[in-house]
Design a protein around this motif. Structure first.
Motif, PDB file in Angstrom:
ATOM      1  N   GLU A 157     -51.273  59.967 -53.125  1.00  0.00           N
ATOM      2  CA  GLU A 157     -50.600  61.079 -53.819  1.00  0.00           C
ATOM      3  C   GLU A 157     -49.371  61.716 -52.976  1.00  0.00           C
ATOM      4  OE1 GLU A 157     -51.644  65.545 -54.899  1.00  0.00           O
ATOM      5  OE2 GLU A 157     -53.033  63.952 -55.791  1.00  0.00           O
ATOM      6  N   GLU A 158     -49.592  61.921 -51.635  1.00  0.00           N
ATOM      7  CA  GLU A 158     -48.776  62.561 -50.776  1.00  0.00           C
ATOM      8  C   GLU A 158     -47.346  61.624 -50.538  1.00  0.00           C
ATOM      9  OE1 GLU A 158     -48.457  63.970 -46.136  1.00  0.00           O
ATOM     10  OE2 GLU A 158     -50.262  63.464 -46.882  1.00  0.00           O
ATOM     11  N   GLU A 159     -47.609  60.333 -50.352  1.00  0.00           N
ATOM     12  CA  GLU A 159     -46.349  59.444 -50.296  1.00  0.00           C
ATOM     13  C   GLU A 159     -45.650  59.302 -51.556  1.00  0.00           C
ATOM     14  OE1 GLU A 159     -49.557  58.567 -49.578  1.00  0.00           O
ATOM     15  OE2 GLU A 159     -49.232  58.465 -47.327  1.00  0.00           O
ATOM     16  N   SER A 160     -46.405  59.504 -52.776  1.00  0.00           N
ATOM     17  CA  SER A 160     -45.752  59.400 -54.074  1.00  0.00           C
ATOM     18  C   SER A 160     -44.852  60.696 -54.356  1.00  0.00           C
ATOM     19  CB  SER A 160     -46.966  59.169 -55.282  1.00  0.00           C
ATOM     20  OG  SER A 160     -47.686  58.098 -54.968  1.00  0.00           O
ATOM     21  N   VAL A 161     -45.372  61.861 -54.166  1.00  0.00           N
ATOM     22  CA  VAL A 161     -44.844  63.045 -54.178  1.00  0.00           C
ATOM     23  C   VAL A 161     -43.613  62.946 -53.455  1.00  0.00           C
ATOM     24  CG1 VAL A 161     -44.711  65.580 -53.764  1.00  0.00           C
ATOM     25  CG2 VAL A 161     -46.740  64.346 -54.766  1.00  0.00           C
ATOM     26  N   ALA A 162     -43.613  62.524 -52.058  1.00  0.00           N
ATOM     27  CA  ALA A 162     -42.571  62.449 -51.379  1.00  0.00           C
ATOM     28  C   ALA A 162     -41.361  61.382 -51.716  1.00  0.00           C
ATOM     29  CB  ALA A 162     -42.963  61.627 -49.853  1.00  0.00           C
ATOM     30  N   GLU A 215     -46.602  51.961 -43.302  1.00  0.00           N
ATOM     31  CA  GLU A 215     -46.453  51.488 -41.997  1.00  0.00           C
ATOM     32  C   GLU A 215     -47.464  50.686 -41.520  1.00  0.00           C
ATOM     33  OE1 GLU A 215     -43.982  52.124 -40.137  1.00  0.00           O
ATOM     34  OE2 GLU A 215     -43.110  53.319 -41.525  1.00  0.00           O
ATOM     35  N   ASP A 216     -48.757  50.623 -41.993  1.00  0.00           N
ATOM     36  CA  ASP A 216     -49.782  49.613 -41.414  1.00  0.00           C
ATOM     37  C   ASP A 216     -49.750  48.287 -42.423  1.00  0.00           C
ATOM     38  OD1 ASP A 216     -51.424  51.486 -40.302  1.00  0.00           O
ATOM     39  OD2 ASP A 216     -52.673  51.743 -42.129  1.00  0.00           O
ATOM     40  N   ALA A 217     -48.848  48.139 -43.357  1.00  0.00           N
ATOM     41  CA  ALA A 217     -48.492  46.633 -43.985  1.00  0.00           C
ATOM     42  C   ALA A 217     -47.322  46.399 -43.264  1.00  0.00           C
ATOM     43  CB  ALA A 217     -48.200  47.110 -45.550  1.00  0.00           C
ATOM     44  N   LEU A 218     -46.372  47.115 -42.701  1.00  0.00           N
ATOM     45  CA  LEU A 218     -45.320  46.621 -42.084  1.00  0.00           C
ATOM     46  C   LEU A 218     -45.797  46.144 -40.688  1.00  0.00           C
ATOM     47  CD1 LEU A 218     -42.539  49.226 -42.559  1.00  0.00           C
ATOM     48  CD2 LEU A 218     -42.484  46.721 -43.084  1.00  0.00           C
ATOM     49  N   ALA A 219     -46.822  46.700 -39.942  1.00  0.00           N
ATOM     50  CA  ALA A 219     -47.430  46.242 -38.741  1.00  0.00           C
ATOM     51  C   ALA A 219     -48.339  44.940 -38.966  1.00  0.00           C
ATOM     52  CB  ALA A 219     -48.438  47.075 -38.345  1.00  0.00           C
ATOM     53  N   GLN A 220     -48.811  44.582 -40.122  1.00  0.00           N
ATOM     54  CA  GLN A 220     -49.413  43.174 -40.399  1.00  0.00           C
ATOM     55  C   GLN A 220     -48.485  42.093 -40.617  1.00  0.00           C
ATOM     56  OE1 GLN A 220     -52.788  43.234 -43.202  1.00  0.00           O
ATOM     57  NE2 GLN A 220     -52.649  45.527 -43.404  1.00  0.00           N
ATOM     58  N   LEU A 261     -52.006  39.516 -47.755  1.00  0.00           N
ATOM     59  CA  LEU A 261     -51.935  41.077 -47.595  1.00  0.00           C
ATOM     60  C   LEU A 261     -51.855  41.541 -49.085  1.00  0.00           C
ATOM     61  CD1 LEU A 261     -51.343  44.096 -46.579  1.00  0.00           C
ATOM     62  CD2 LEU A 261     -49.103  43.289 -46.294  1.00  0.00           C
ATOM     63  N   ARG A 262     -52.945  42.224 -49.567  1.00  0.00           N
ATOM     64  CA  ARG A 262     -52.816  42.830 -50.976  1.00  0.00           C
ATOM     65  C   ARG A 262     -52.274  44.287 -50.916  1.00  0.00           C
ATOM     66  NH1 ARG A 262     -55.212  41.500 -55.827  1.00  0.00           N
ATOM     67  NH2 ARG A 262     -55.221  43.555 -57.377  1.00  0.00           N
ATOM     68  N   LEU A 263     -50.964  44.393 -51.558  1.00  0.00           N
ATOM     69  CA  LEU A 263     -50.724  45.573 -51.525  1.00  0.00           C
ATOM     70  C   LEU A 263     -50.863  46.543 -52.610  1.00  0.00           C
ATOM     71  CD1 LEU A 263     -48.513  46.932 -49.581  1.00  0.00           C
ATOM     72  CD2 LEU A 263     -46.738  46.409 -51.252  1.00  0.00           C
ATOM     73  N   LEU A 321     -41.266  45.936 -49.530  1.00  0.00           N
ATOM     74  CA  LEU A 321     -41.848  45.850 -48.244  1.00  0.00           C
ATOM     75  C   LEU A 321     -41.405  44.923 -47.224  1.00  0.00           C
ATOM     76  CD1 LEU A 321     -44.421  46.635 -46.276  1.00  0.00           C
ATOM     77  CD2 LEU A 321     -45.662  44.855 -47.479  1.00  0.00           C
ATOM     78  N   VAL A 322     -41.172  43.643 -47.750  1.00  0.00           N
ATOM     79  CA  VAL A 322     -40.575  42.438 -47.110  1.00  0.00           C
ATOM     80  C   VAL A 322     -39.075  42.939 -46.700  1.00  0.00           C
ATOM     81  CG1 VAL A 322     -40.058  40.165 -47.009  1.00  0.00           C
ATOM     82  CG2 VAL A 322     -42.175  41.124 -48.084  1.00  0.00           C
TER      83      VAL A 322
END
Length: 793
Positions: free
Chosen positions: A217-222, A72-77, A210-212, A104-105
């Motif tokens: 861990e929580e997102e990876s498990v999701a 979400e932060d990267a999308l906001a940028q 923007l360096r991605l 992302l894009v």
């Protein structure tokens, strides 16, 4: 140099069947500025780009929103509009292959579709593909060009169209050469240009960058549980977390693994088990419906091929880095990997520009999945090499004596060159360090994760290459109280030494391995095993000429460690001649030397155990004088000698002197070793014991409690030092009349000691004796706690 600017000339047409001409002038600024004019011709009437409306065209690939998390932060940028709507908004998204730049894009496009009059996606990994993508835009906007214009002419028309209109979004995906973007950086443009690239030069193109990074861990498990639908199973969530770690939280890898699990109707736990057994095949596995060229392995393979054509040294360096731990590789260590510092800087720069490594002024990091893929690809690239049983440099530097030549044996081993190179880098980086000197410990702490990573991949043949590194690492771990980990390195060194053993040749590393193993087993409370290894080492030493200095040094070390094992078993009479012989050898070879102080201090301990306190006091003081004169104050040998002196003073009931020495010892330990080192717990426990001798139990209690906490955290609940500290803490509770707490502590300690060492071990006997005087409290606690009665009988 600033971004290139361009201006568009007029387009002219001369009737319905005339030739239309369009010219574009591209002007550059800076040194050697020039203007190039490109004239493009098309048959038939050509509509002006300014007159062609976009009508909402789009070719952006679809991406499943269910698999998109944590960005979400990267999308906001990406969604931040430019300050001036008439300016060109350029944004570059860079990062490791498979980190999710394109995804992302795509999600930005789908969420923000209404903002743009046109959205156009071009895979721009080559100049030809970029040209073709721009031409396709022209063909979409003006289909008549498809049969009438070349790709170059059509691409030029598209650039002119982009300069004539605003409100569009153009994505250049997977750009390899950022110079290819320059023709699109036109002053007249008023759109949104997003560039995704594995390259991160930090210079071009202009605009925001923007360096991605990988997912958490929580997102990876999701992602894993969302694809597989196994999120409700606690065991599967645990497996997902472990698997995410093995995959380095790389989104593309997570998605491909999830697809594989779904298609094979297996589980994440199954995949994790198979990955451990055969990583190469699973990394190369392609789920149905996935382009084989879009797997993580193939993408990285193509990237490495591209780099290899530019800079083969960079790929060689990457293959060496694959055998280190992934995080925080000291950059100064890598100077041993390449002879020329400029070559090293260039290779690191190239790898960093492709996001294959993360570079800081002091460290290098590499993605763990990239390491695994590289290691899998080189695991079969072995070569036959002769390995010699050369004398150990570590022992040579310790003895400071000439090393006599003796028969040397060699073996032929199967070696992976990259593992050999990585080991040589580490061995050279530690050259000249003392594994027992605190001033060198920061270097050891920085390199230990990489040493452990190297040997976790090394075969027995590779262990033959690095006896010095094995010895130094074992010694360092022993100095930190990490005895169980030290044991593994001693055993590796033993196996390597045994391979060189013949009836008429014993490699020095074999004797050293037995001596180190004796020390490790003794520290762990495995006294019987310590005696076996020590006696075997001593027998090997006895088979050689005592005049050989290096054998005498090894004999001295072996005697010291074997005598310590005997003392732990109460075999003081057996320890005495070994300690006396060790002192004799040390004085003959070294004089007033740290090794002499060690032997003197050990003899003092044996004398103290035999009740010969005056002799023990003289030996302990002499040992401390020598070590203080020859070593830094914070060296472990000095601290050990202080501890032994305090023990003798306490036995002689010199309580004030014992307290003074113990306080000095504790202060130096905390200053030199830090507050959580296992030896600090020993100093605390001994000071508490000193207070107990003068009935100062209230002062002793917090010291004993802190000692038990430190050793329990650093060494674990079943280490002899922890059990001894628990015994001392229980005794203090008893003397304060706190029988319930005292017995509960002793009961726990006895259970652990019985499980680990058996009923005849000295620790078990001491704890049993302590509990035997509190049978009523024991029975009450047992009825409350309801443990297994047989465990404490």
């Amino acid at each position: 140099m600033t971004a290139e600017q361009s201006r568009r000339s007029h387009t002219v047409a001369s009737g319905p069947r005339s030739v239309a001409a369009q010219s574009i002038e591209i002007a550059s600024s800076g040194d050697g500025a020039h203007i190039e004019r490109h004239v493009h011709h098309w048959p038939g009437p050509v509509p002006s780009p300014a007159d062609v409306k976009p009508a909402g065209q789009s070719n952006v690939p679809w991406s499943d929103p269910r698999l998109f998390v944590g960005r979400e932060d990267a999308l906001a940028q990406l969604a931040v509009p430019p300050e001036n709507a008439r300016d060109l908004n350029v944004q570059t998204v860079c990062g490791l292959a498979g980190v999710g730049k394109s995804t992302l894009v795509q999600h930005h496009v789908h969420r923000s579709r209404e903002r743009y009059t046109l959205t156009w996606w071009i895979t721009a990994d080559t100049h030809e593909n970029l040209t073709a993508g721009l031409a396709d835009l022209t063909f979409r906007l003006n289909p008549v060009f498809r049969t009438a214009a070349t790709s170059e002419d059509a691409a030029a028309w598209a650039i002119t169209w982009l300069s004539s209109h605003g409100g569009w979004l153009l994505v250049l995906d997977n750009v390899e050469d950022l110079s290819h973007v320059r023709p699109l950086l036109l002053e007249s443009m008023a759109g949104h240009l997003i560039v995704t690239t594995r390259r991160d030069l930090g210079v071009e193109p202009p605009g925001t960058r923007l360096r991605l990074e990988v997912l958490g861990e929580e997102e990876s498990v999701a992602v894993l549980t969302g694809i597989t639908g196994h999120g409700d199973d606690p065991d599967e969530r645990v497996a997902a977390a472990r698997l995410a770690g093995e995959l380095g939280h790389l989104p593309l890898a997570l998605q491909q693994v999830g697809a594989y699990v779904v298609q094979t109707q297996s589980t994440l736990s199954d995949y994790l088990q198979r990955l451990s057994a055969d990583p190469a095949r699973l990394h190369a596995a392609v789920p149905e419906g996935v382009d084989p060229e879009r797997t993580v392995t193939r993408i990285w393979h193509h990237t490495l091929q591209h780099i290899d054509r530019r800079d083969p040294t960079a790929v060689q360096l990457l293959r060496v880095l694959a055998h280190f731990a992934p995080e925080d590789i000291p950059r100064d260590t890598l100077r041993h990997a390449l002879a020329d510092p400029l070559d090293l800087d260039r290779s690191l720069s190239v790898l960093n520009s492709y996001s294959l490594i993360t570079l800081t002024p002091t460290t290098v990091s590499i993605h763990r999945l990239l390491q695994s893929v590289i290691r899998s690809s080189v695991s079969q690239e072995t070569s036959r090499r002769r390995v010699f049983s050369t004398p150990a440099q570590w022992m040579r530097s310790r003895s400071r004596l000439p090393w006599r030549r003796r028969k040397v044996r060699h073996l032929t081993a199967d070696i992976v060159p990259d593992i050999a190179a990585a080991g040589q880098v580490l061995q050279r980086a530690l050259s000249g360090t003392d594994s027992r000197d605190p001033k060198d410990w920061p270097r050891w702490r920085a390199l230990l994760p990489h040493i452990e990573a190297l040997f976790s991949q090394a075969s027995d043949d590779h262990q033959l290459l690095f006896p010095d590194l094995l010895m130094l690492t074992c010694s360092y771990l022993l100095s930190q109280g990490l005895d169980a980990r030290a044991l593994a390195y001693g055993e590796m060194l033993l196996r390597a030494g045994e391979k060189f053993r013949t009836p008429d040749h014993v490699p020095p590393g074999l004797i050293t391995a037995l001596s180190l193993l004796t020390m490790a087993h003794c520290s762990l409370g495995n006294y019987t095993k310590a005696c076996e290894t020590g006696e075997r080492g001593l027998a090997l030493c006895a088979a050689f000429d005592e005049d050989e200095a290096e054998l005498l040094v090894q004999s001295q070390s072996t005697m010291n460690n074997l005598a310590a094992a005997y003392r732990s078993l109460g075999r003081y009479e057996d320890a005495l001649p070994l300690d006396q012989k060790s002192v004799e050898i040390a004085e003959r070879l070294h004089g007033n030397h740290p090794l002499t102080s060690v032997s003197l201090s050990n003899l003092g301990r044996t004398m103290e155990k035999l009740g010969r306190y005056d002799e023990a006091l003289e030996l302990s003081r002499r040992a401390l004088d020598i070590s203080r004169d020859t070593m830094p104050a914070a060296h472990p040998t000095n601290l050990t000698n202080l501890n032994n002196l305090a023990t003798v003073l306490l036995c002689l009931e010199h309580h004030e002197d014992a307290e003074r020495v113990n306080l000095e010892l504790l202060e130096q330990c905390e200053e030199a070793l830090g507050g959580d080192h296992p030896f600090v717990s020993v100093a605390l426990s001994n000071l508490a014991t000193t207070y107990c001798r003068t009935s100062r139990y209230e002062e002793a209690l917090p010291l004993a409690r802190r000692a038990a906490d430190i050793s329990g955290e650093a060494l674990g609940p079943d280490h002899p030092t922890t059990l001894t500290n628990l015994h001392n803490l229980a005794h203090i509770h008893c003397m304060l009349g706190q029988h319930g707490e005292e017995v509960a502590l002793a009961l726990v300690a006895l259970k652990i000691s019985l499980d680990a060492f058996g009923p005849e071990h000295p620790l078990s006997e001491r704890l049993t004796a302590l509990l035997s005087s509190h049978q009523d409290v024991v029975r009450t606690l047992l009825s409350e706690l309801k443990p297994d009665p047989d465990a404490v009988t």
